[in-house]
Design an enzyme around this catalytic site. Structure first.
Site, PDB file in Angstrom:
ATOM      1  N   SER A  47       0.827  -1.218   0.000  1.00 43.78           N
ATOM      2  CA  SER A  47       0.000   0.000   0.000  1.00 43.78           C
ATOM      3  C   SER A  47       0.859   1.266   0.000  1.00 43.78           C
ATOM      4  O   SER A  47       0.380   2.330  -0.393  1.00 43.78           O
ATOM      5  CB  SER A  47      -0.980   0.009   1.182  1.00 43.78           C
ATOM      6  OG  SER A  47      -0.298   0.158   2.411  1.00 43.78           O
ATOM      7  N   HIS A  48       2.123   1.184   0.449  1.00 43.00           N
ATOM      8  CA  HIS A  48       2.961   2.385   0.501  1.00 43.00           C
ATOM      9  C   HIS A  48       4.290   2.197  -0.230  1.00 43.00           C
ATOM     10  O   HIS A  48       5.265   2.888   0.045  1.00 43.00           O
ATOM     11  CB  HIS A  48       3.131   2.858   1.952  1.00 43.00           C
ATOM     12  CG  HIS A  48       1.872   3.504   2.438  1.00 43.00           C
ATOM     13  ND1 HIS A  48       0.754   2.767   2.759  1.00 43.00           N
ATOM     14  CD2 HIS A  48       1.514   4.805   2.580  1.00 43.00           C
ATOM     15  CE1 HIS A  48      -0.236   3.581   3.099  1.00 43.00           C
ATOM     16  NE2 HIS A  48       0.196   4.832   2.998  1.00 43.00           N
ATOM     17  N   GLU A 188      -4.909   0.833   1.594  1.00 45.19           N
ATOM     18  CA  GLU A 188      -5.320  -0.574   1.576  1.00 45.19           C
ATOM     19  C   GLU A 188      -6.721  -0.693   0.959  1.00 45.19           C
ATOM     20  O   GLU A 188      -6.980  -1.606   0.175  1.00 45.19           O
ATOM     21  CB  GLU A 188      -5.318  -1.088   3.029  1.00 45.19           C
ATOM     22  CG  GLU A 188      -5.343  -2.581   3.196  1.00 45.19           C
ATOM     23  CD  GLU A 188      -4.088  -3.288   2.676  1.00 45.19           C
ATOM     24  OE1 GLU A 188      -3.019  -2.669   2.613  1.00 45.19           O
ATOM     25  OE2 GLU A 188      -4.219  -4.461   2.317  1.00 45.19           O
TER      26      GLU A 188
HETATM   27  P1  NDP Z   1      -0.914  -3.101   8.773  1.00 40.46           P
HETATM   28  O1  NDP Z   1      -2.219  -3.343   9.371  1.00 40.46           O
HETATM   29  O2  NDP Z   1      -0.593  -3.752   7.486  1.00 40.46           O
HETATM   30  O3  NDP Z   1       0.294  -3.516   9.748  1.00 40.46           O
HETATM   31  C1  NDP Z   1       0.581  -2.797  10.839  1.00 40.46           C
HETATM   32  C2  NDP Z   1       1.708  -3.321  11.698  1.00 40.46           C
HETATM   33  O4  NDP Z   1       1.225  -4.462  12.416  1.00 40.46           O
HETATM   34  C3  NDP Z   1       2.970  -3.759  10.984  1.00 40.46           C
HETATM   35  O5  NDP Z   1       4.046  -3.390  11.789  1.00 40.46           O
HETATM   36  C4  NDP Z   1       2.761  -5.272  10.906  1.00 40.46           C
HETATM   37  O6  NDP Z   1       3.973  -5.999  10.782  1.00 40.46           O
HETATM   38  C5  NDP Z   1       2.097  -5.562  12.206  1.00 40.46           C
HETATM   39  N1  NDP Z   1       1.316  -6.793  12.184  1.00 40.46           N
HETATM   40  C6  NDP Z   1       0.418  -7.199  11.259  1.00 40.46           C
HETATM   41  N2  NDP Z   1      -0.101  -8.391  11.597  1.00 40.46           N
HETATM   42  C7  NDP Z   1       0.489  -8.750  12.759  1.00 40.46           C
HETATM   43  C8  NDP Z   1       0.385  -9.894  13.613  1.00 40.46           C
HETATM   44  N3  NDP Z   1      -0.440 -10.895  13.329  1.00 40.46           N
HETATM   45  N4  NDP Z   1       1.133  -9.933  14.733  1.00 40.46           N
HETATM   46  C9  NDP Z   1       1.969  -8.912  15.017  1.00 40.46           C
HETATM   47  N5  NDP Z   1       2.118  -7.828  14.257  1.00 40.46           N
HETATM   48  C10 NDP Z   1       1.391  -7.739  13.138  1.00 40.46           C
HETATM   49  O7  NDP Z   1      -0.711  -1.489   8.644  1.00 40.46           O
HETATM   50  P2  NDP Z   1      -1.669  -0.407   8.014  1.00 40.46           P
HETATM   51  O8  NDP Z   1      -2.299  -0.952   6.773  1.00 40.46           O
HETATM   52  O9  NDP Z   1      -2.518   0.184   9.043  1.00 40.46           O
HETATM   53  O10 NDP Z   1      -0.577   0.692   7.579  1.00 40.46           O
HETATM   54  C11 NDP Z   1       0.289   0.401   6.504  1.00 40.46           C
HETATM   55  C12 NDP Z   1       1.224   1.542   6.261  1.00 40.46           C
HETATM   56  O11 NDP Z   1       0.489   2.666   5.840  1.00 40.46           O
HETATM   57  C13 NDP Z   1       2.031   1.999   7.474  1.00 40.46           C
HETATM   58  O12 NDP Z   1       3.387   1.910   7.123  1.00 40.46           O
HETATM   59  C14 NDP Z   1       1.612   3.433   7.703  1.00 40.46           C
HETATM   60  O13 NDP Z   1       2.649   4.305   8.106  1.00 40.46           O
HETATM   61  C15 NDP Z   1       1.107   3.811   6.337  1.00 40.46           C
HETATM   62  N6  NDP Z   1       0.142   4.902   6.442  1.00 40.46           N
HETATM   63  C16 NDP Z   1       0.537   6.153   6.130  1.00 40.46           C
HETATM   64  C17 NDP Z   1      -0.340   7.206   6.252  1.00 40.46           C
HETATM   65  C18 NDP Z   1       0.087   8.585   5.984  1.00 40.46           C
HETATM   66  O14 NDP Z   1      -0.702   9.504   6.109  1.00 40.46           O
HETATM   67  N7  NDP Z   1       1.310   8.862   5.605  1.00 40.46           N
HETATM   68  C19 NDP Z   1      -1.715   7.003   6.694  1.00 40.46           C
HETATM   69  C20 NDP Z   1      -2.021   5.635   7.023  1.00 40.46           C
HETATM   70  C21 NDP Z   1      -1.121   4.617   6.890  1.00 40.46           C
HETATM   71  P3  NDP Z   1       4.355  -6.648   9.352  1.00 40.46           P
HETATM   72  O15 NDP Z   1       4.635  -5.493   8.470  1.00 40.46           O
HETATM   73  O16 NDP Z   1       5.537  -7.496   9.623  1.00 40.46           O
HETATM   74  O17 NDP Z   1       3.156  -7.453   8.907  1.00 40.46           O
HETATM   75  O1  PYC Z   2      -3.126   4.990   3.376  1.00 41.99           O
HETATM   76  O2  PYC Z   2      -4.349   6.239   4.697  1.00 41.99           O
HETATM   77  C1  PYC Z   2      -3.435   6.092   3.881  1.00 41.99           C
HETATM   78  C2  PYC Z   2      -2.628   7.268   3.500  1.00 41.99           C
HETATM   79  C3  PYC Z   2      -2.939   8.564   3.614  1.00 41.99           C
HETATM   80  C4  PYC Z   2      -1.889   9.289   3.141  1.00 41.99           C
HETATM   81  C5  PYC Z   2      -0.943   8.427   2.743  1.00 41.99           C
HETATM   82  N1  PYC Z   2      -1.408   7.182   2.982  1.00 41.99           N
END
Ligand code: NDP
Ligand code: PYC
Length: 337
Positions: A47-48, A188
């Protein structure tokens, strides 16, 4: 099944640089964005990773970002570093402020970096890991756009507001987590839409406030926080610490600033760094061992630490020399350069 395309590791950066150059980013910004995308795609963060090139190009098309501007880094006498991105993408400002944040943290035990006036599209874990790789513990937070309803609400007030944390471990990968405080990141949901898959229950509501598993209805309606009122409160905390505290925009204000144009949200970011050498009473090794005991107790019972999937993906992709991205994304990116 989504059809996947194998992409050689060196192509991640070359494809990124072509798209970014074509979109209108200057070399310094393009290099820092491409480095972030390489880091994320190498770890299979779909996703990123390269998918975010679409958002980078849309941000430029929206006409508000400056793809050439040089950030200004301010380091006063206190423990705060300020990086003014001056209307550019956040990553170059972070990169240029990082040495000062590390220096201040080593000097004071704790220090903060406020990145202001930035467009922001990226994952946070590479930034907190840039600090844990230096032996420091670190947290990072950002707002985004007001797509997320607070617990009990029906319309977007909060951002997807990720929270990232990294803890350094001697001769091992750090303990890191990084996740949106919404049930799903916006990116996502967009990937589910592109793959034609329904969302799980509990991630979003439609425009009328009814639960939905349809990605488009979710994008048009409101997303939900994870963990009900607990995720909602954490998300509000992130709005405050990475918004009004550092004199920057909330997700509501970022949405207003965008005024319907697409692309990355525009706001600030806060990072906090901690030096164990100052905090742990001169007993860094003993306290590290206590942290390791906790990690071992978690892993011994069959649970996994966050980021283990990512580290395993990195090792696999480095060994085989390629990553996999959806074929449709590859074709979209090719068409852009
Ligand atoms: P996920 O739900 O994919 O994963 C979140 C974290 O939880 C990861 O560190 C992952 O490790 C861990 N994890 C997942 N499953 C398990 C498990 N079963 N047991 C233990 N740990 C687990 O993240 P999101 O989809 O919420 O976010 C994805 C990315 O999007 C992030 O990097 C975030 O910074 C980015 N984002 C950026 C935004 C922005 O505005 N710039 C806004 C929103 C999100 P692993 O990777 O090893 O699976
Ligand atoms: O996945 O929510 C998101 C997001 C917002 C800005 C960058 N990623």
């Amino acid at each position: 099944m989504v059809k996947m395309k194998q992409l050689a590791l060196q192509e991640i950066k070359s494809l990124s640089l072509s798209v970014l150059d074509r979109a209108g980013y200057g070399s310094a910004h393009a290099q820092s964005i491409a480095a972030m995308l390489y880091t994320c795609q190498l770890d299979d963060c779909q996703s990123h990773g390269l998918f975010r090139l679409l958002m980078c190009a849309q941000t430029m098309q929206a006409g508000k970002i400056d793809g050439h501007v040089a950030p200004v880094i301010e380091t006063g006498d206190n423990a705060i570093v300020r990086a003014d991105a001056r209307g550019g993408m956040s990553l170059l400002a972070f990169e240029q402020a990082l040495p000062s944040l590390i220096e201040k943290t080593r000097k004071n035990g704790i220090a903060a970096l406020a990145v202001n006036n930035c467009f922001h599209f990226s994952a946070l874990w590479p930034e907190v890991e840039a600090l844990s790789s230096q032996g420091l513990a670190a947290m990072a937070m950002v707002p985004s756009h007001s797509w997320v309803a607070p617990a009990g609400g029906k319309r977007g007030s909060l951002g997807t507001n990720p929270l990232a944390f990294s803890w350094p471990r001697r001769s091992r990968d750090p303990f890191t987590f990084d996740f949106a405080t919404s049930g799903f990141a916006r990116g996502e949901i967009e990937l589910y839409k592109r793959a034609g898959k329904p969302l799980p229950e509990g991630v979003a509501i439609d425009k009328a406030g009814n639960p939905t598993t349809d990605p488009q209805a979710a994008l048009d309606g409101a997303m939900l926080t994870f963990g009900g009122y607990k995720g909602s409160a954490l998300s509000i905390m992130i709005e405050l610490l990475a918004g009004p505290l550092i004199d920057d925009l909330t997700s509501l204000e970022s949405m207003e600033f965008a005024a319907g144009t697409g692309g990355a949200p525009y706001h600030g970011e806060i990072l906090l760094a901690f030096d164990p050498a100052h905090f742990s009473g001169g007993r860094v090794a003993e306290n590290d061992a206590r942290a390791e005991r906790l990690f071992a107790d978690i892993v011994d019972q069959g649970a996994r630490l966050p980021s283990q999937r990512r580290f395993a993906a990195r090792a696999r992709n480095l060994a085989r020399g390629y990553v996999e991205i959806p074929q449709a994304l590859y074709e979209d990116l090719q068409a852009m350069c």
